[in-house]
Scaffold this motif. Structure first.
Motif, mmCIF file in Angstrom:
data_model
loop_
_atom_site.group_PDB
_atom_site.id
_atom_site.type_symbol
_atom_site.label_atom_id
_atom_site.label_comp_id
_atom_site.label_asym_id
_atom_site.label_seq_id
_atom_site.Cartn_x
_atom_site.Cartn_y
_atom_site.Cartn_z
ATOM 1 N N ASP A 72 36.941 34.902 -75.519
ATOM 2 C CA ASP A 72 36.495 34.129 -76.674
ATOM 3 C C ASP A 72 37.295 32.846 -76.867
ATOM 4 N N SER A 73 38.049 32.455 -75.852
ATOM 5 C CA SER A 73 38.877 31.254 -75.983
ATOM 6 C C SER A 73 38.009 29.992 -76.014
ATOM 7 N N PRO A 74 38.234 29.121 -76.997
ATOM 8 C CA PRO A 74 37.490 27.858 -77.055
ATOM 9 C C PRO A 74 38.124 26.769 -76.191
ATOM 10 N N LEU A 75 39.278 27.068 -75.603
ATOM 11 C CA LEU A 75 40.023 26.068 -74.848
ATOM 12 C C LEU A 75 39.479 25.910 -73.429
ATOM 13 N N THR A 76 39.471 24.676 -72.966
ATOM 14 C CA THR A 76 39.166 24.444 -71.559
ATOM 15 C C THR A 76 40.397 24.805 -70.732
ATOM 16 N N ARG A 96 47.594 13.569 -74.050
ATOM 17 C CA ARG A 96 47.472 13.465 -75.512
ATOM 18 C C ARG A 96 46.067 13.833 -75.975
ATOM 19 N N ASN A 97 45.072 13.433 -75.202
ATOM 20 C CA ASN A 97 43.683 13.773 -75.560
ATOM 21 C C ASN A 97 43.461 15.285 -75.503
ATOM 22 N N TYR A 98 43.978 15.913 -74.440
ATOM 23 C CA TYR A 98 43.843 17.371 -74.325
ATOM 24 C C TYR A 98 44.539 18.069 -75.491
ATOM 25 N N LEU A 99 45.724 17.587 -75.835
ATOM 26 C CA LEU A 99 46.486 18.195 -76.925
ATOM 27 C C LEU A 99 45.784 17.988 -78.263
ATOM 28 N N SER A 100 45.195 16.825 -78.458
ATOM 29 C CA SER A 100 44.457 16.555 -79.687
ATOM 30 C C SER A 100 43.258 17.491 -79.821
ATOM 31 N N ASP A 101 42.531 17.653 -78.731
ATOM 32 C CA ASP A 101 41.375 18.559 -78.748
ATOM 33 C C ASP A 101 41.820 20.000 -79.013
ATOM 34 N N ALA A 102 42.940 20.381 -78.419
ATOM 35 C CA ALA A 102 43.433 21.753 -78.583
ATOM 36 C C ALA A 102 43.873 22.022 -80.015
ATOM 37 N N THR A 103 44.516 21.040 -80.645
ATOM 38 C CA THR A 103 44.939 21.242 -82.035
ATOM 39 C C THR A 103 43.731 21.342 -82.958
ATOM 40 N N ARG A 105 51.420 27.918 -80.128
ATOM 41 C CA ARG A 105 51.782 29.232 -80.684
ATOM 42 C C ARG A 105 50.542 30.050 -81.022
ATOM 43 N N VAL A 106 49.556 29.416 -81.670
ATOM 44 C CA VAL A 106 48.323 30.126 -82.036
ATOM 45 C C VAL A 106 47.574 30.586 -80.798
ATOM 46 N N ALA A 107 47.468 29.697 -79.801
ATOM 47 C CA ALA A 107 46.758 30.050 -78.564
ATOM 48 C C ALA A 107 47.454 31.209 -77.864
ATOM 49 N N ARG A 108 48.766 31.196 -77.860
ATOM 50 C CA ARG A 108 49.528 32.303 -77.249
ATOM 51 C C ARG A 108 49.294 33.610 -78.015
ATOM 52 N N ASP A 109 49.349 33.547 -79.364
ATOM 53 C CA ASP A 109 49.179 34.754 -80.170
ATOM 54 C C ASP A 109 47.776 35.371 -80.003
ATOM 55 N N ARG A 110 46.798 34.518 -79.745
ATOM 56 C CA ARG A 110 45.423 35.001 -79.608
ATOM 57 C C ARG A 110 45.064 35.377 -78.171
ATOM 58 N N GLY A 111 46.046 35.279 -77.283
ATOM 59 C CA GLY A 111 45.799 35.696 -75.908
ATOM 60 C C GLY A 111 44.988 34.689 -75.101
ATOM 61 N N TRP A 112 45.032 33.413 -75.501
ATOM 62 C CA TRP A 112 44.241 32.400 -74.796
ATOM 63 C C TRP A 112 45.020 31.715 -73.685
ATOM 64 N N LEU A 113 46.318 31.992 -73.573
ATOM 65 C CA LEU A 113 47.133 31.334 -72.544
ATOM 66 C C LEU A 113 47.526 32.344 -71.464
ATOM 67 N N LYS A 151 40.741 22.558 -82.068
ATOM 68 C CA LYS A 151 40.094 23.841 -81.799
ATOM 69 C C LYS A 151 40.881 25.016 -82.390
ATOM 70 N N THR A 152 42.187 24.857 -82.500
ATOM 71 C CA THR A 152 43.019 25.917 -83.075
ATOM 72 C C THR A 152 43.287 25.701 -84.559
ATOM 73 N N ALA A 153 42.759 24.598 -85.105
ATOM 74 C CA ALA A 153 42.918 24.277 -86.536
ATOM 75 C C ALA A 153 44.392 24.256 -86.937
#
Length: 205
Positions: A142-146, A177-184, A197-205, A186-188
């Motif tokens: 369910d990860s929204p990250l590319t 910077r663009n990737y990081l902006s998109d990731a922030t 931290r959020v991506a790690r906690d949700r098992g997306w990394l 998507k993780t709100a």
């Protein structure tokens, strides 16, 4: 050769009532002995390295240090430790990392104590066991990250600057910077470090 006597385990779970109830049930027939309990990840590391149990039964989500980080710390000092992990929420990234760390058993916290006892015996024998419901839940990604967004967040977790990330991933700093902006977004989260931290906690990394 396995030594005779009850299987020595450590129970690590921040839910006191569940932990003590499970301890009481698991030890009823005398084949399993709880040598220590821990209510957070750091206590689990300390207790496991002190008592060297046959099996560590550990909750995935705990305060101070989660189950996976605790297992990683333990395995770095005692690579042969056998581990049964309990969880309420199985995610693809979590199961993958757990198996890579050497976790042998993965079960839902809602499992019957008798089932947990049986899997403790399997893990003690060196067998792998992944409960069917845990496996089914874990294969839903369910990860929204590319893939690239996940890459830059992993580097962020390691403490690298944007410039260093760009160099390590062979990207332009502006692209990072663009990737990081998109990731922030998507993780709100407000910052790239929070996003990691959020991506790690949700098992997306």
């Amino acid at each position: 050769m396995k030594k005779a006597g009850p299987i020595r385990i450590i129970l690590a779970d921040d839910e006191h009532l569940l932990r003590t109830a499970l301890s009481a049930v698991l030890t009823l027939d005398g084949t399993i002995s709880v040598v220590a309990q821990a209510e957070n990840g750091r206590e689990a590391v300390t207790a496991t390295l002190e008592h060297l149990p046959d099996v560590l039964v550990i909750d995935l989500e705990m305060p101070e240090m989660d189950g996976l980080d605790a297992v990683e710390s333990i395995m770095s000092k005692n690579a042969g430790q056998r581990v049964l992990m309990l969880t309420r929420h199985a995610r693809q990234g979590v199961l993958r990392r757990a198996l890579k760390l050497g976790v042998l058993g993965f079960m839902s916290k809602s499992s019957d104590p008798e089932e947990i006892a049986e899997v403790i015996r399997k893990v003690n024998n060196g067998d792998r066991w992944i409960a069917h419901d845990v496996f089914e839940a874990s294969v839903v990604d369910d990860s929204p990250l590319t893939a690239r967004e996940a890459d830059v967040l992993r580097e962020t977790r390691e403490g690298y600057s944007v410039k260093d990330i760009a160099r390590r991933l062979h990207l332009a700093s502006g692209t990072v910077r663009n990737y990081l902006s998109d990731a922030t977004q998507k993780t709100a989260t407000p910052t790239r470090h929070d996003a990691a931290r959020v991506a790690r906690d949700r098992g997306w990394l």
